[in-house]
Design a protein around this motif. Sequence first.
Motif, PDB file in Angstrom:
ATOM      1  N   ALA A  27       0.821  -1.219   0.000  1.00 31.17           N
ATOM      2  CA  ALA A  27       0.000   0.000   0.000  1.00 31.17           C
ATOM      3  C   ALA A  27       0.852   1.266   0.000  1.00 31.17           C
ATOM      4  CB  ALA A  27      -0.942  -0.005   1.199  1.00 31.17           C
ATOM      5  N   SER A  28       2.110   1.156   0.407  1.00 33.64           N
ATOM      6  CA  SER A  28       2.970   2.335   0.423  1.00 33.64           C
ATOM      7  C   SER A  28       3.658   2.589  -0.911  1.00 33.64           C
ATOM      8  CB  SER A  28       4.014   2.223   1.532  1.00 33.64           C
ATOM      9  OG  SER A  28       5.012   1.282   1.189  1.00 33.64           O
ATOM     10  N   VAL A  29       3.587   1.637  -1.848  1.00 36.55           N
ATOM     11  CA  VAL A  29       4.242   1.817  -3.147  1.00 36.55           C
ATOM     12  C   VAL A  29       3.281   1.741  -4.337  1.00 36.55           C
ATOM     13  CG1 VAL A  29       6.563   1.146  -2.422  1.00 36.55           C
ATOM     14  CG2 VAL A  29       4.994  -0.592  -3.244  1.00 36.55           C
ATOM     15  N   TYR A  30       2.130   1.082  -4.173  1.00 34.84           N
ATOM     16  CA  TYR A  30       1.171   0.931  -5.270  1.00 34.84           C
ATOM     17  C   TYR A  30      -0.086   1.754  -5.015  1.00 34.84           C
ATOM     18  CZ  TYR A  30       3.704  -2.921  -7.453  1.00 34.84           C
ATOM     19  OH  TYR A  30       4.641  -3.668  -8.102  1.00 34.84           O
ATOM     20  N   ALA A  31      -0.592   2.418  -6.051  1.00 33.67           N
ATOM     21  CA  ALA A  31      -1.875   3.114  -5.972  1.00 33.67           C
ATOM     22  C   ALA A  31      -2.971   2.074  -5.751  1.00 33.67           C
ATOM     23  CB  ALA A  31      -2.136   3.900  -7.254  1.00 33.67           C
ATOM     24  N   ASN A  41      -0.373 -13.092 -15.201  1.00 39.15           N
ATOM     25  CA  ASN A  41      -1.396 -12.348 -14.485  1.00 39.15           C
ATOM     26  C   ASN A  41      -1.696 -11.021 -15.171  1.00 39.15           C
ATOM     27  OD1 ASN A  41      -1.399 -13.990 -11.815  1.00 39.15           O
ATOM     28  ND2 ASN A  41       0.757 -13.544 -12.171  1.00 39.15           N
ATOM     29  N   ASP A  42      -2.925 -10.577 -15.013  1.00 39.83           N
ATOM     30  CA  ASP A  42      -3.345  -9.257 -15.475  1.00 39.83           C
ATOM     31  C   ASP A  42      -4.425  -8.805 -14.503  1.00 39.83           C
ATOM     32  OD1 ASP A  42      -3.981  -6.939 -16.816  1.00 39.83           O
ATOM     33  OD2 ASP A  42      -4.489  -7.925 -18.703  1.00 39.83           O
ATOM     34  N   VAL A  43      -4.026  -8.046 -13.477  1.00 39.34           N
ATOM     35  CA  VAL A  43      -4.936  -7.720 -12.377  1.00 39.34           C
ATOM     36  C   VAL A  43      -4.877  -6.241 -12.031  1.00 39.34           C
ATOM     37  CG1 VAL A  43      -4.725 -10.051 -11.411  1.00 39.34           C
ATOM     38  CG2 VAL A  43      -3.253  -8.207 -10.548  1.00 39.34           C
ATOM     39  N   LYS A  44      -5.876  -5.814 -11.258  1.00 42.68           N
ATOM     40  CA  LYS A  44      -5.920  -4.438 -10.758  1.00 42.68           C
ATOM     41  C   LYS A  44      -6.252  -4.443  -9.279  1.00 42.68           C
ATOM     42  CE  LYS A  44      -7.084  -2.045 -14.964  1.00 42.68           C
ATOM     43  NZ  LYS A  44      -7.945  -1.094 -15.626  1.00 42.68           N
ATOM     44  N   ASP A 106       2.087   7.809 -10.300  1.00 44.47           N
ATOM     45  CA  ASP A 106       1.151   8.937 -10.279  1.00 44.47           C
ATOM     46  C   ASP A 106       1.838  10.143  -9.637  1.00 44.47           C
ATOM     47  OD1 ASP A 106       1.017   8.570  -7.489  1.00 44.47           O
ATOM     48  OD2 ASP A 106      -1.010   7.733  -7.524  1.00 44.47           O
ATOM     49  N   GLU A 107       1.103  11.228  -9.475  1.00 36.70           N
ATOM     50  CA  GLU A 107       1.675  12.465  -8.924  1.00 36.70           C
ATOM     51  C   GLU A 107       2.097  12.331  -7.458  1.00 36.70           C
ATOM     52  OE1 GLU A 107      -2.597  12.160  -8.264  1.00 36.70           O
ATOM     53  OE2 GLU A 107      -1.466  12.159 -10.150  1.00 36.70           O
ATOM     54  N   ARG A 108       1.613  11.312  -6.766  1.00 31.91           N
ATOM     55  CA  ARG A 108       2.006  11.061  -5.381  1.00 31.91           C
ATOM     56  C   ARG A 108       3.211  10.124  -5.288  1.00 31.91           C
ATOM     57  NH1 ARG A 108      -2.964   8.259  -3.347  1.00 31.91           N
ATOM     58  NH2 ARG A 108      -2.824   7.536  -5.476  1.00 31.91           N
ATOM     59  N   THR A 112       1.090   3.143 -10.673  1.00 30.06           N
ATOM     60  CA  THR A 112      -0.236   2.949 -11.267  1.00 30.06           C
ATOM     61  C   THR A 112      -0.210   1.841 -12.322  1.00 30.06           C
ATOM     62  OG1 THR A 112       0.155   4.663 -12.930  1.00 30.06           O
ATOM     63  CG2 THR A 112      -0.946   5.335 -10.880  1.00 30.06           C
ATOM     64  N   LEU A 113       0.965   1.586 -12.907  1.00 25.61           N
ATOM     65  CA  LEU A 113       1.128   0.509 -13.889  1.00 25.61           C
ATOM     66  C   LEU A 113       2.437  -0.200 -13.612  1.00 25.61           C
ATOM     67  CD1 LEU A 113       0.407  -1.020 -16.562  1.00 25.61           C
ATOM     68  CD2 LEU A 113       1.848   0.676 -17.704  1.00 25.61           C
ATOM     69  N   HIS A 114       2.360  -1.520 -13.537  1.00 27.04           N
ATOM     70  CA  HIS A 114       3.534  -2.378 -13.370  1.00 27.04           C
ATOM     71  C   HIS A 114       3.404  -3.461 -14.440  1.00 27.04           C
ATOM     72  CE1 HIS A 114       6.238  -5.008 -10.684  1.00 27.04           C
ATOM     73  NE2 HIS A 114       6.056  -5.645 -11.822  1.00 27.04           N
ATOM     74  N   ARG A 115       4.282  -3.419 -15.437  1.00 27.82           N
ATOM     75  CA  ARG A 115       4.212  -4.377 -16.552  1.00 27.82           C
ATOM     76  C   ARG A 115       5.531  -5.107 -16.643  1.00 27.82           C
ATOM     77  NH1 ARG A 115       3.832  -7.922 -20.130  1.00 27.82           N
ATOM     78  NH2 ARG A 115       2.730  -7.618 -22.088  1.00 27.82           N
ATOM     79  N   ASP A 116       5.529  -6.418 -16.293  1.00 24.93           N
ATOM     80  CA  ASP A 116       6.734  -7.246 -16.351  1.00 24.93           C
ATOM     81  C   ASP A 116       6.893  -7.864 -17.730  1.00 24.93           C
ATOM     82  OD1 ASP A 116       7.529  -6.855 -13.749  1.00 24.93           O
ATOM     83  OD2 ASP A 116       6.679  -8.717 -12.995  1.00 24.93           O
TER      84      ASP A 116
END
Length: 144
Positions: A27-31, A41-44, A106-108, A112-116
């Motif tokens: 939670a501290s690194v991903y929106a 995998n392809d998840v949100k 993102d601006e924070r 917002t996107l992690h594509r391996d």
Amino acid sequence: MNRSPELARLVRFYEAINPATLHEELASVYATDAHFKDPFNDVKGHGAIAHIFTHMFHQVNQPSFHVISGIQQDGEAFLTWEFRFRMKRYRTDEQCIRGATHILFDERGLVTLHRDYWDAAEELYEKLPLLGAFMRMLKRAAAR
């Protein structure tokens, strides 16, 4: 490698990932609505991304990530890495998957996107007992 604070935080997260702190640190690194995609995998969202890592801890022993290099411009980064582990079944010697990741922040400063990007056939399937022999045969046939 000169890293921005958000990229340095993400690299620390991956290089120190463990089941006990996974949910809190994720939670501290991903929106909240981050998109994660890899060959399987392809998840949100936090829950789905955490599930991928939790599954990893159940499937392999001694998983560890090592970031080799990275570049960043504005809110976009690209990392190369090695993922080392020991399979719980099949081969017990250390395995290594090499890959790369495209990241959008993102601006924070949250992902917002992690594509391996990594070759599942070469880096994983060829190392499995029966499937590996078949994959190596296909690779030789395609090279002719």
